[in-house]
Scaffold this active site. Structure first.
Site, PDB file in Angstrom:
ATOM      1  N   ARG A 172      11.837   5.811   3.288  1.00  0.00           N
ATOM      2  CA  ARG A 172      12.038   7.264   3.291  1.00  0.00           C
ATOM      3  C   ARG A 172      12.835   7.715   4.507  1.00  0.00           C
ATOM      4  O   ARG A 172      13.582   8.699   4.435  1.00  0.00           O
ATOM      5  CB  ARG A 172      10.686   7.970   3.217  1.00  0.00           C
ATOM      6  CG  ARG A 172      10.000   7.816   1.860  1.00  0.00           C
ATOM      7  CD  ARG A 172       8.548   8.263   1.893  1.00  0.00           C
ATOM      8  NE  ARG A 172       8.419   9.622   2.357  1.00  0.00           N
ATOM      9  CZ  ARG A 172       7.270  10.149   2.772  1.00  0.00           C
ATOM     10  NH1 ARG A 172       6.168   9.408   2.793  1.00  0.00           N
ATOM     11  NH2 ARG A 172       7.228  11.404   3.174  1.00  0.00           N
TER      12      ARG A 172
ATOM     13  N   ARG B 275       0.853  -1.193   0.000  1.00  0.00           N
ATOM     14  CA  ARG B 275       0.000   0.000   0.000  1.00  0.00           C
ATOM     15  C   ARG B 275       0.889   1.243   0.000  1.00  0.00           C
ATOM     16  O   ARG B 275       1.263   1.754   1.054  1.00  0.00           O
ATOM     17  CB  ARG B 275      -0.930  -0.012   1.211  1.00  0.00           C
ATOM     18  CG  ARG B 275      -1.926  -1.165   1.182  1.00  0.00           C
ATOM     19  CD  ARG B 275      -2.872  -1.128   2.347  1.00  0.00           C
ATOM     20  NE  ARG B 275      -2.210  -1.351   3.628  1.00  0.00           N
ATOM     21  CZ  ARG B 275      -2.832  -1.402   4.797  1.00  0.00           C
ATOM     22  NH1 ARG B 275      -4.136  -1.233   4.863  1.00  0.00           N
ATOM     23  NH2 ARG B 275      -2.162  -1.615   5.910  1.00  0.00           N
TER      24      ARG B 275
ATOM     25  N   ASP C 236       2.221   5.042  -0.227  1.00  0.00           N
ATOM     26  CA  ASP C 236       1.694   6.278   0.339  1.00  0.00           C
ATOM     27  C   ASP C 236       1.398   7.308  -0.746  1.00  0.00           C
ATOM     28  O   ASP C 236       1.767   7.141  -1.913  1.00  0.00           O
ATOM     29  CB  ASP C 236       2.698   6.872   1.325  1.00  0.00           C
ATOM     30  CG  ASP C 236       2.823   6.062   2.602  1.00  0.00           C
ATOM     31  OD1 ASP C 236       1.883   5.318   2.927  1.00  0.00           O
ATOM     32  OD2 ASP C 236       3.875   6.181   3.272  1.00  0.00           O
TER      33      ASP C 236
END
Length: 259
Positions: free
Chosen positions: A202, A50, A52
């Site tokens: 990230r 999933r 972002d």
């Protein structure tokens, strides 16, 4: 109902992420709407990851159940017709076994992060890379990245909103390469693991960028990891340079038709 695997490419910029949301556009909703142009009663789909808001994919995988026995090529062509003009494309479709699950059958996820270092603004890759204006040094970033390889408690690099049961994960690969671009460099971070925590990639890249810029020493990455404290993490970098670029399965669903 026949089950199909879909390999999906998308530009994440216009979407609030992969997952369907009530009041915002999502990649899942776009693909499901296209499927229901073919079969109005088609159920929802499930994906390997999933992503972002703002995150891209070059090889997301989802599966769907359809009433009709579709030729995989015709299915992908029909879906692409109904997805236009949205920046979403079905690269391949394949008939798979009934117990295939895009998420739970996956044994590996692969991500690419693109970071451009140059003073002039990017033009052709605007929205597709993270740009910094200062120079970066490759070797210290590579040295810092080595501390993250293997099985660790990655609490430091985990979003406070992460829903994973455990912060313990195994990072199989974190490779960083440098490539020349006009008046600068592009740094590509390639990561591979069975699964990742929310914002883990990230958080890694944002921290390693600080190492490349000279603000952190490579060994500071080890200390941050060992702290098991979100406050010890470097800045979380923006999403536009991140790509889901591959999903691994015990048998590649797109290599042959298993029927």
């Amino acid at each position: 109902m026949p089950r199909y695997a879909l390999q999906i490419e998308y530009d994440g910029a216009p979407f609030a992420g992969w997952q369907r949301q009530a009041d915002q556009p999502s990649v899942q909703a776009a693909v499901e709407a296209a499927l229901r142009r073919l079969e109005p009663d088609a159920p929802g789909i499930a994906a390997a990851g999933r992503t972002d808001a703002g995150v891209h994919a070059t090889a997301q995988v989802a599966h769907c159940d359809l009433a009709r026995d579709w030729d995989p090529f015709r299915l992908s062509e029909a879906l692409n017709h109904h997805l236009r003009p949205q920046p979403v494309a079905i690269l391949q479709a394949a008939r798979v076994a009934e117990d295939f699950h895009a998420r739970f059958s996956a044994v590996e996820r692969r991500y690419l992060f693109r970071l451009v270092s140059r003073r002039a603004p990017v033009t052709h890759d605007r929205g597709l890379v993270w740009q910094v204006r200062h120079p970066l040094d490759l070797a210290p970033m590579q040295e810092g990245a080595r501390h993250l390889l293997g099985r660790h408690d990655f609490t430091t690099f985990r979003s406070s909103m992460c829903q994973a049961e455990s912060p313990v994960k195994t990072l199989d690969e974190l490779t960083i390469t440098e490539h020349p671009v006009p008046q600068g460099s592009e740094f590509r971070f390639f990561l591979r693991a069975r699964s990742f925590l929310h914002n883990q990639v990230r958080s890694f890249v944002g921290t390693l960028e600080r190492v490349g810029a000279g603000g952190w020493a490579p060994d500071d990455v080890r200390r941050a990891l060992e702290a098991r404290d979100r406050a010890a993490c470097g800045p979380v970098c923006p999403p536009q340079g991140l790509y889901l670029c591959g999903v691994g399965y015990p048998q590649d669903p797109f290599s042959a038709d298993p029927r």
